[in-house]
Design a protein around this motif. Structure first.
Motif, PDB file in Angstrom:
ATOM      1  N   ASP A  34       2.172  -1.962   5.903  1.00  0.00           N
ATOM      2  CA  ASP A  34       2.596  -0.791   6.667  1.00  0.00           C
ATOM      3  C   ASP A  34       1.855   0.423   6.111  1.00  0.00           C
ATOM      4  O   ASP A  34       2.153   0.883   5.010  1.00  0.00           O
ATOM      5  N   ARG A  39       2.539   7.235   2.999  1.00  0.00           N
ATOM      6  CA  ARG A  39       2.728   6.107   2.082  1.00  0.00           C
ATOM      7  C   ARG A  39       2.048   4.857   2.619  1.00  0.00           C
ATOM      8  O   ARG A  39       1.733   4.761   3.795  1.00  0.00           O
ATOM      9  N   ARG A  40       1.866   3.921   1.721  1.00  0.00           N
ATOM     10  CA  ARG A  40       1.348   2.604   2.067  1.00  0.00           C
ATOM     11  C   ARG A  40       2.285   1.580   1.436  1.00  0.00           C
ATOM     12  O   ARG A  40       2.651   1.728   0.276  1.00  0.00           O
ATOM     13  N   SER A  41       2.672   0.575   2.180  1.00  0.00           N
ATOM     14  CA  SER A  41       3.546  -0.441   1.593  1.00  0.00           C
ATOM     15  C   SER A  41       3.073  -1.833   1.987  1.00  0.00           C
ATOM     16  O   SER A  41       2.512  -2.030   3.059  1.00  0.00           O
ATOM     17  N   ARG A  43       4.500  -5.946   1.773  1.00  0.00           N
ATOM     18  CA  ARG A  43       5.600  -6.872   1.499  1.00  0.00           C
ATOM     19  C   ARG A  43       5.024  -8.274   1.427  1.00  0.00           C
ATOM     20  O   ARG A  43       4.482  -8.776   2.414  1.00  0.00           O
ATOM     21  N   ARG A  59      -1.081   9.115  -0.575  1.00  0.00           N
ATOM     22  CA  ARG A  59      -0.419   7.927   0.000  1.00  0.00           C
ATOM     23  C   ARG A  59      -0.294   6.855  -1.064  1.00  0.00           C
ATOM     24  O   ARG A  59      -1.125   5.957  -1.163  1.00  0.00           O
ATOM     25  N   LEU A  61       0.810   3.489  -3.025  1.00  0.00           N
ATOM     26  CA  LEU A  61       1.034   2.109  -2.560  1.00  0.00           C
ATOM     27  C   LEU A  61       2.327   1.601  -3.167  1.00  0.00           C
ATOM     28  O   LEU A  61       2.526   1.635  -4.375  1.00  0.00           O
ATOM     29  N   TRP A  62       3.253   1.134  -2.341  1.00  0.00           N
ATOM     30  CA  TRP A  62       4.552   0.611  -2.786  1.00  0.00           C
ATOM     31  C   TRP A  62       4.616  -0.860  -2.524  1.00  0.00           C
ATOM     32  O   TRP A  62       4.279  -1.355  -1.546  1.00  0.00           O
TER      33      TRP A  62
END
Length: 62
Positions: A34, A39-41, A43, A59, A61-62
């Motif tokens: 995403d 932000r950037r994530s 999963r 941004r 990264l999570w």
């Protein structure tokens, strides 16, 4: 599971993300990404992945 990228059993895959980051997916790996303005994530549903993240302090990264 709603994965954006999948490496099936017995295969590996390299993915270029829209922010310039690169991800190497190991065999039997599935992940969703995403990318948004602030932000950037990522999963990781299953498997293993190696990330080469493009630096962007605006941004994280999570």
């Amino acid at each position: 599971m709603r994965a954006d990228y999948i490496a099936p059993v017995g295969e590996r895959r390299t993915v270029a993300l829209g922010d310039g980051s690169m991800v190497e997916l190991n065999t039997d790996t599935a992940m969703a990404v995403d990318l948004q303005a602030g932000r950037r994530s990522v999963r990781l549903f299953r498997g293993k992945a190696f990330f080469q993240v493009t630096h962007d302090p605006q941004r994280p990264l999570w």
